[in-house]
Design an enzyme around this catalytic site. Structure first.
Site, mmCIF file in Angstrom:
data_model
loop_
_atom_site.group_PDB
_atom_site.id
_atom_site.type_symbol
_atom_site.label_atom_id
_atom_site.label_comp_id
_atom_site.label_asym_id
_atom_site.label_seq_id
_atom_site.Cartn_x
_atom_site.Cartn_y
_atom_site.Cartn_z
ATOM 1 N N HIS A 86 0.540 -21.390 76.461
ATOM 2 C CA HIS A 86 0.369 -23.280 76.018
ATOM 3 C C HIS A 86 -1.491 -23.610 75.093
ATOM 4 O O HIS A 86 -1.986 -23.780 76.168
ATOM 5 C CB HIS A 86 0.645 -24.014 77.126
ATOM 6 N N SER A 136 7.877 -25.598 76.213
ATOM 7 C CA SER A 136 6.857 -26.327 77.004
ATOM 8 C C SER A 136 7.554 -27.407 77.748
ATOM 9 O O SER A 136 8.612 -27.049 78.927
ATOM 10 C CB SER A 136 5.997 -26.842 76.013
ATOM 11 N N GLU A 143 4.678 -21.026 83.073
ATOM 12 C CA GLU A 143 3.534 -19.979 82.480
ATOM 13 C C GLU A 143 3.082 -18.473 82.577
ATOM 14 O O GLU A 143 3.327 -17.816 83.150
ATOM 15 C CB GLU A 143 2.250 -20.055 82.996
#
Length: 486
Positions: free
Chosen positions: A146, A368, A426
């Site tokens: 990200h 996201s 993540e």
């Protein structure tokens, strides 16, 4: 105050006699006080770019005449040496990653060594885009998904051609292009209808387009050239309906609007497929992203379908944002009692609560906040995730890491972990409970195996555990009180 309200700078006297705020200056975009607190820098509100700037004496009231206090910047000219500026931005980006990164240990990377390795390429840069590429390679050393690079001051070509579109699907035929399907857009938003579906435009599916502004159209390449630079402008269309030729005027749209029309058509097709397969018992909605417009989209779709026995929420290709908690909050509502008026239909006390069976669709392009939403659905046990593992971009950012030309080397700042202490999303993403792949060739031909699996799953659960409407007991006589909650 309203959405178009402009901020005011106000002063407040420090006193013990209940002072009231006084307006110092209206329509102030930003301000700063000098180090010695004697001068005040102000920037006025502007609809485009920076507004007028002033330096005034700090006091209870602004001068009545600001003419002499204005800072003239319109005739400023700054000499910029691109190579030196790029070198500075490279160093700034490296420091921002070092100082703002969610992992203070920088993922175990020797950051000075990584910076030195890529700095050797700085003398070879010839363009701002090449700097972006270099910053991307440097950021990639951290292996954080990200985190992207966004360009700032890029050269623009004023003569660059801008394509335009008529909002339709075409098929080549003898003598022109047949309108196979018109992209009407959202039926509840008539102002956003496609160019050929607007009132006053005489075009139907099955018509053949033969010319635009007198220019013959025999292929989609011909159509693209005929519509170039025509977005927002009226164009004359020559059409043939059966054996009869006629003309009509339409206003083409730009590429972004055409993409939105095609997206709306994609959603409509899937909603219709769910309606057909379930006999109207299952609802469907898609969240394209997780921003302000998507809150409105969710509200419009969810509250129109909350009484269905089942609901499929599709977050495939979701581009992220920050509304996951708001959406999950609506799904967490639980009804526990009915209100009943004489002769009327009973309704739950937790009004507009969804009581049915939920399934959520995910894919590798769920990104996201779309992933955070999926992780929340899974953690809270609200329904199965169906599809494929999501992108894995789970550390959030603030977008405060700007460079000198307003470009950005985004830094992943805010990681999230679960109630058990495990770091979430993540690098891994969110795995589905039921894995289903959409084969490319079948998808190209209109199939959607993931949606079909979600429909089958929800129907099966509805059969196994029906959503029942409880019947009330007879109203007790006045001698007997209503039962206590058990």
């Amino acid at each position: 105050l309203g959405p178009d309200a402009k901020p005011e700078l106000k002063t407040l006297a420090i006193a013990n006699n209940a002072p009231k705020p006084e307006t110092f200056l209206a329509e102030v975009r930003s301000f700063a006080l000098s180090g010695d607190a004697k001068a005040l820098w102000l920037m006025k509100h502007s609809e485009n770019g920076a507004g007028e700037m002033y330096i005034v004496e700090a006091g209870a009231k602004a001068p009545s005449d600001l003419t002499k206090a204005q800072v003239r910047v319109g005739d400023w000219r700054l000499a910029i040496e691109p190579m030196r500026e790029w070198r500075q931005m490279f160093g700034d980006a490296a420091r921002l990653q070092r100082d703002f990164q969610f992992d203070a240990g920088l993922r175990g990377v020797d950051w000075p060594a990584a910076q030195a390795k890529y700095a050797t390429l700085l003398p070879r840069l010839t363009d701002r885009r090449e700097l972006d590429d270099l910053l991307g390679q440097l950021s990639a050393e951290l292996n954080v998904l990200h985190s992207q690079v966004r360009a700032g001051d890029l050269r623009a070509d004023p003569e660059r051609p801008a394509p335009a579109f008529l909002g339709a699907v075409f098929e080549p035929v003898d003598g022109g292009l047949r309108l196979a399907r018109l992209l009407a857009g959202d039926p509840e938003l008539p102002s956003e209808r496609g160019p050929l579906a607007r009132p006053g435009v005489d075009a139907r599916a099955g018509d053949v387009l033969t010319a635009v502004n007198g220019r013959a159209v025999r292929s989609e390449a011909d159509l693209a050239l005929a519509l170039m630079q025509q977005a927002g402008q009226q164009v004359l269309l020559d059409l043939r309906r059966g054996t009869r030729a006629h003309r009509s005027v339409a206003v083409p749209v730009d590429a972004a609007t055409d993409a939105s029309l095609r997206y709306a058509e994609w959603v409509r097709e899937r909603r219709a497929a769910v309606e057909r397969a379930s006999g109207g018992r299952i609802g469907y909605l898609h969240l394209r992203a997780m921003g302000p417009n998507d809150i409105a989209s969710f509200a419009g779709d969810f509250y129109a379908q909350f009484e269905r026995e089942g609901l499929i929420i599709d977050v495939r290709r979701n581009r992220g944002g920050n509304i996951d908690s708001w959406v999950i909050e609506k799904l967490l509502r639980r009804a526990w009692a009915f209100w009943q008026r004489p002769g009327g239909k009973p309704y739950w006390n937790m009004q507009q609560t969804f009581r049915g069976h939920l399934a959520v669709l995910i894919d590798p392009l769920t990104y996201s906040d779309g992933e955070t939403f999926a992780a929340g659905i899974k953690a809270l046990g609200l329904g199965p995730l169906i599809g494929q593992r999501t992108a894995g971009a789970g550390v959030w950012l603030s977008d405060r890491t700007r460079l000198s030309d307003n470009g950005m080397a985004r830094v992943a700042e805010f990681a999230q972990y679960g109630a058990d202490g495990r770091w979430l999303i993540e690098g891994r993403g969110v795995s589905p409970d039921i894995e289903v792949e959409n084969p490319p060739h079948a998808s190209w031909n209109g199939s959607d195996a993931q949606l079909e699996a979600a429909i089958a799953n929800v129907l099966q659960r509805m059969e196994r555990d029906p959503v029942r409407q409880p019947a009330p007991q007879p109203i007790p006589p006045r001698e007997r009180a209503a039962s206590d909650v058990r």
